[in-house]
Motif scaffolding. Structure first.
Motif, PDB file in Angstrom:
ATOM      1  N   LYS A 190       1.004   7.113  -6.793  1.00  0.00           N
ATOM      2  CA  LYS A 190      -0.090   7.768  -6.721  1.00  0.00           C
ATOM      3  C   LYS A 190       0.474   9.336  -6.635  1.00  0.00           C
ATOM      4  CE  LYS A 190      -4.918   8.446  -5.162  1.00  0.00           C
ATOM      5  NZ  LYS A 190      -5.782   7.958  -4.000  1.00  0.00           N
ATOM      6  N   LEU A 191       1.061   9.592  -5.758  1.00  0.00           N
ATOM      7  CA  LEU A 191       1.611  10.957  -5.201  1.00  0.00           C
ATOM      8  C   LEU A 191       2.728  11.408  -6.413  1.00  0.00           C
ATOM      9  CD1 LEU A 191       1.721  10.964  -1.407  1.00  0.00           C
ATOM     10  CD2 LEU A 191      -0.080  11.929  -2.981  1.00  0.00           C
TER      11      LEU A 191
ATOM     12  N   ILE B 245       0.756   4.443  -2.707  1.00  0.00           N
ATOM     13  CA  ILE B 245       0.610   5.740  -2.393  1.00  0.00           C
ATOM     14  C   ILE B 245       1.808   6.629  -2.972  1.00  0.00           C
ATOM     15  CG2 ILE B 245       0.606   7.168  -0.431  1.00  0.00           C
ATOM     16  CD1 ILE B 245      -0.837   5.246   1.206  1.00  0.00           C
ATOM     17  N   LYS B 246       2.915   6.103  -2.746  1.00  0.00           N
ATOM     18  CA  LYS B 246       4.073   6.930  -3.413  1.00  0.00           C
ATOM     19  C   LYS B 246       3.827   7.094  -4.855  1.00  0.00           C
ATOM     20  CE  LYS B 246       8.446   6.388  -0.851  1.00  0.00           C
ATOM     21  NZ  LYS B 246       9.486   5.478  -0.793  1.00  0.00           N
TER      22      LYS B 246
ATOM     23  N   LYS C 115      -2.460  14.485   2.007  1.00  0.00           N
ATOM     24  CA  LYS C 115      -1.625  13.789   0.883  1.00  0.00           C
ATOM     25  C   LYS C 115      -1.039  14.867  -0.055  1.00  0.00           C
ATOM     26  CE  LYS C 115      -2.862   9.673   2.165  1.00  0.00           C
ATOM     27  NZ  LYS C 115      -1.748   8.810   2.922  1.00  0.00           N
TER      28      LYS C 115
ATOM     29  N   GLU D 276       0.663  -1.187   0.016  1.00  0.00           N
ATOM     30  CA  GLU D 276      -0.007   0.272  -0.022  1.00  0.00           C
ATOM     31  C   GLU D 276       0.853   1.267  -0.004  1.00  0.00           C
ATOM     32  OE1 GLU D 276      -3.564   2.118   2.705  1.00  0.00           O
ATOM     33  OE2 GLU D 276      -2.934   0.130   2.980  1.00  0.00           O
ATOM     34  N   GLU D 277       2.014   1.173   0.690  1.00  0.00           N
ATOM     35  CA  GLU D 277       2.853   2.481   0.899  1.00  0.00           C
ATOM     36  C   GLU D 277       3.646   2.664  -0.652  1.00  0.00           C
ATOM     37  OE1 GLU D 277       7.080   3.119   2.807  1.00  0.00           O
ATOM     38  OE2 GLU D 277       5.700   2.693   4.153  1.00  0.00           O
TER      39      GLU D 277
ATOM     40  N   THR E 206      -8.080   8.318  -7.452  1.00  0.00           N
ATOM     41  CA  THR E 206      -8.895   7.899  -6.206  1.00  0.00           C
ATOM     42  C   THR E 206     -10.311   7.063  -6.797  1.00  0.00           C
ATOM     43  OG1 THR E 206      -7.961   9.576  -4.694  1.00  0.00           O
ATOM     44  CG2 THR E 206      -9.962   8.496  -4.113  1.00  0.00           C
TER      45      THR E 206
ATOM     46  N   TYR F  61      -5.421  13.711  -8.207  1.00  0.00           N
ATOM     47  CA  TYR F  61      -5.643  12.888  -7.059  1.00  0.00           C
ATOM     48  C   TYR F  61      -6.952  12.238  -7.126  1.00  0.00           C
ATOM     49  CZ  TYR F  61      -5.282  11.148  -2.389  1.00  0.00           C
ATOM     50  OH  TYR F  61      -5.236  10.370  -1.234  1.00  0.00           O
TER      51      TYR F  61
ATOM     52  N   GLU G  48      -8.126  14.206   3.660  1.00  0.00           N
ATOM     53  CA  GLU G  48      -7.284  13.276   2.935  1.00  0.00           C
ATOM     54  C   GLU G  48      -6.553  14.308   2.050  1.00  0.00           C
ATOM     55  OE1 GLU G  48      -7.357   9.727  -0.079  1.00  0.00           O
ATOM     56  OE2 GLU G  48      -9.232  10.089   1.013  1.00  0.00           O
TER      57      GLU G  48
ATOM     58  N   ALA H  70     -12.234  11.476  -2.288  1.00  0.00           N
ATOM     59  CA  ALA H  70     -11.350  11.739  -1.110  1.00  0.00           C
ATOM     60  C   ALA H  70     -11.910  12.912  -0.344  1.00  0.00           C
ATOM     61  CB  ALA H  70     -10.111  12.203  -1.826  1.00  0.00           C
TER      62      ALA H  70
END
Length: 170
Positions: free
Chosen positions: A11-12, A8-9, A55, A4-5, A42, A38, A51, A47
């Protein structure tokens, strides 16, 4: 398996990279374009305000201002869940459809222009002023018009698919 981490990385990173595209192509502020990306990434779950603040690492007032801007121009909407006071922001499905309509209209205008160019080049080809280059111009125009027609068909089909999906989820 991706964690998941890691997701997220990634995605950002995409938010930053694609945010520049939306900033330029849609004339949005840098933060508004990052919010749009974003929310696209998502999906329909949306979101929350909190959030987005966390984020995107922006101030509450900046996020609030840009959310209001995006809502006022119809790019995003929000929904609430029963028993939950939070607002969940997401991309407005209607906005996606109107963007596709704009793109279809642009391609139709492009086609009309190239049909005029083709007609002219065909006249030149039939005249005593024709040369080898005119034949190439006609071939290019015919192929380009065929390409444009396929683009219009594909965009129209995509629009229909999105409308079907959105109607099923309502």
């Amino acid at each position: 398996m991706i964690t998941e981490e890691e997701l997220i990385k990634e995605k950002l990173a995409l938010v930053e990279e694609l945010g520049v595209h939306f900033e330029c192509s849609d004339n949005l502020t840098p933060l508004a374009s990052r919010i749009v990306v974003y929310l696209i990434l998502t999906g329909i779950k949306g979101a929350t305000f909190e959030e987005l603040v966390e984020k995107l690492e922006a101030s509450k007032s900046s996020i609030s201002t840009n959310l209001q801007l995006l809502q006022s121009n119809g790019r995003i909407t929000y929904y609430t869940k029963s028993g939950d006071r939070k607002r969940y922001f997401k991309i407005t499905p209607d906005h996606i459809i109107s963007r596709l309509d704009e793109k279809i209209d642009l391609w139709k205008k492009e086609m009309k222009n190239h049909q005029k160019i083709l007609a002219y080049n065909q006249k030149v080809l039939q005249s005593k002023h024709a040369n080898e280059g005119n034949h190439l111009n006609v071939q290019f125009s015919e192929q380009y018009i065929e390409f444009i027609n396929k683009m219009i068909i594909n965009l129209t089909q995509l629009k229909q698919n999105i409308l079907t999906i959105t109607n099923q989820n309502q």
